[in-house]
Write an enzyme that holds these catalytic residues in place. Structure first.
Site, short mmCIF file in Angstrom:
data_model
loop_
_atom_site.label_atom_id
_atom_site.label_comp_id
_atom_site.label_asym_id
_atom_site.label_seq_id
_atom_site.Cartn_x
_atom_site.Cartn_y
_atom_site.Cartn_z
N HIS A 33 21.60 11.66 -12.44
CA HIS A 33 23.00 11.76 -12.03
C HIS A 33 23.77 10.61 -12.66
CE1 HIS A 33 21.97 8.54 -9.28
NE2 HIS A 33 21.08 9.30 -8.66
N GLY A 35 24.71 7.82 -11.57
CA GLY A 35 24.16 6.47 -11.33
C GLY A 35 23.15 6.13 -12.42
N HIS A 36 22.26 7.07 -12.71
CA HIS A 36 21.29 6.86 -13.79
C HIS A 36 22.03 6.68 -15.12
CE1 HIS A 36 18.80 9.46 -10.95
NE2 HIS A 36 18.12 8.33 -10.98
N GLN A 155 14.59 -2.90 -3.46
CA GLN A 155 13.81 -2.71 -4.69
C GLN A 155 14.30 -3.66 -5.78
OE1 GLN A 155 12.82 1.28 -6.44
NE2 GLN A 155 14.62 0.90 -7.68
N SER A 188 19.67 11.26 -6.00
CA SER A 188 19.07 12.57 -6.30
C SER A 188 18.92 13.37 -5.02
CB SER A 188 17.71 12.39 -6.96
OG SER A 188 17.84 11.61 -8.12
P1 AMP Z 1 15.59 6.92 -8.79
O1 AMP Z 1 15.46 7.97 -9.86
O2 AMP Z 1 16.26 7.38 -7.55
O3 AMP Z 1 14.29 6.17 -8.56
O4 AMP Z 1 16.56 5.83 -9.40
C1 AMP Z 1 16.33 5.24 -10.65
C2 AMP Z 1 17.21 4.04 -10.79
O5 AMP Z 1 18.57 4.42 -10.68
C3 AMP Z 1 16.94 3.00 -9.70
O6 AMP Z 1 16.99 1.70 -10.27
C4 AMP Z 1 18.09 3.23 -8.76
O7 AMP Z 1 18.45 2.06 -8.02
C5 AMP Z 1 19.19 3.62 -9.72
N1 AMP Z 1 20.24 4.36 -9.00
C6 AMP Z 1 20.04 5.40 -8.16
N2 AMP Z 1 21.23 5.78 -7.61
C7 AMP Z 1 22.16 4.95 -8.11
C8 AMP Z 1 23.58 4.82 -7.93
N3 AMP Z 1 24.26 5.61 -7.12
N4 AMP Z 1 24.22 3.83 -8.60
C9 AMP Z 1 23.53 2.99 -9.41
N5 AMP Z 1 22.21 3.08 -9.65
C10 AMP Z 1 21.53 4.03 -9.00
#
Ligand code: AMP
Length: 292
Positions: A33, A35-36, A155, A188
């Site tokens: 998304h 954020g990624h 984390q 996600s």
């Molecule tokens: P995940 O796939 O959920 O493990 O997330 C992968 C990376 O993206 C992790 O470092 C999360 O902290 C970061 N992440 C997830 N959601 C967001 C968001 N809304 N804004 C910024 N980074 C995010």
């Protein structure tokens, strides 16, 4: 964009970059998304080669958690990664990351007391799984920088300590939380929210904003800040089940009674069956609190 599925493929692709190019690593669990995308954009700006990993790490999920139903869409992820400017997409399977199988991993990276509170309290081995898999990824990719989101604050702090305490030559870069227009932090897992749940979910951020307002008005009693956040969430999202709302120190992640040095205001809650987290950081400069 090139794809690697094994450590050996990855080494071959990284070989030409190793001697003279900076490498940025963005570890994810997929279902990408914005954020990624923000993490990838920062990695692209600051490095010559961007590696995105997608790995649904089994060791960071508890036995009753949502590993089996975690959302996946690899085809879409590949397209988004390529459009976002990823150079190397690393897609290891479980065997590539855990050669003897996850349950036969002998050596773990233990975040110690940093996983005692917040999400660590209800997810006992979660951060051990995260720290272990990130250690593996750092060793495989050997990036100059690795990118993580502030959304997962515990984390982010644990991994910042990991590279310091274990002397990894990688800089951990923490990227601010990307939100929907109504304040809900992108995740996600938001895809699981039913329409009625989705409309209540922004109450979490509204709660944090109420906490921020209290801090800006001089409130320093953690209990009162937590209560202010809780009552806002209860009012604006009456069906939300709060798991925790805590003010903790920013370095040790220990609960604090009074907010007089840098701190994290973090929360976790269930909106229907979906567990969501969010947070704000309070930093003190010359005795003045800045929340963000
Ligand atoms: P995940 O796939 O959920 O493990 O997330 C992968 C990376 O993206 C992790 O470092 C999360 O902290 C970061 N992440 C997830 N959601 C967001 C968001 N809304 N804004 C910024 N980074 C995010």
């Amino acid at each position: 964009m090139r794809e690697a599925r094994t450590e050996e493929d990855l080494r071959l692709l990284l070989e030409p970059a190793k001697s003279d190019k900076s490498i940025g690593l963005v570890p994810t669990m997929g279902f990408l998304h914005d954020g990624h995308r923000r993490l990838i954009a920062s990695a692209s700006t600051e490095n010559q080669v961007v590696v995105l990993s997608i790995f649904l790490n089994p060791t960071q999920f508890g036995p009753n958690e949502d590993l089996d139903r975690y959302p996946r869409d690899l085809e879409r992820d590949v397209r988004l990664a390529s459009e976002a400017g990823v150079d190397i997409l690393f897609l290891p399977d479980t065997r590539a990351m855990y050669p003897d199988g996850p349950s036969r991993q002998a050596i773990w990276v233990d975040p110690g007391h940093l996983s005692d509170h917040l999400c660590g309290a209800s997810r006992p081995n979660h951060f051990r799984g995260v720290a272990t898999v990130v250690t593996k990824l750092l060793n495989m990719v050997q990036p100059q920088r690795a990118y993580f989101g502030q959304k997962d604050a515990q984390q982010a702090l644990i991994l910042t300590r990991l590279v310091r305490d274990l002397a990894f030559p990688t800089e951990i870069r923490i990227i601010p939380t990307v939100r929907e227009a109504d304040g809900l932090a992108l995740s996600s897992r938001n895809v699981f929210l039913e329409p009625a749940e989705r409309s209540q979910a922004p109450a979490l951020y509204r709660g944090l904003l109420a906490g921020e307002a209290a801090v800006s008005n001089g409130e320093r009693d953690s209990r009162k800040i937590e209560a202010r956040i809780r009552s806002t969430i209860q009012r604006e999202g009456p069906d939300i089940q709060v798991e925790y709302i805590r003010v903790v120190s920013l370095d040790g992640l220990e609960p604090v009674d009074r907010l007089d040095s840098n701190a994290l205001i973090a929360l976790a809650a269930r909106v229907g069956a979906t567990r969501l987290i969010d947070n704000l950081i309070v930093r003190f400069e010359d005795g003045v609190a800045h929340v963000g």
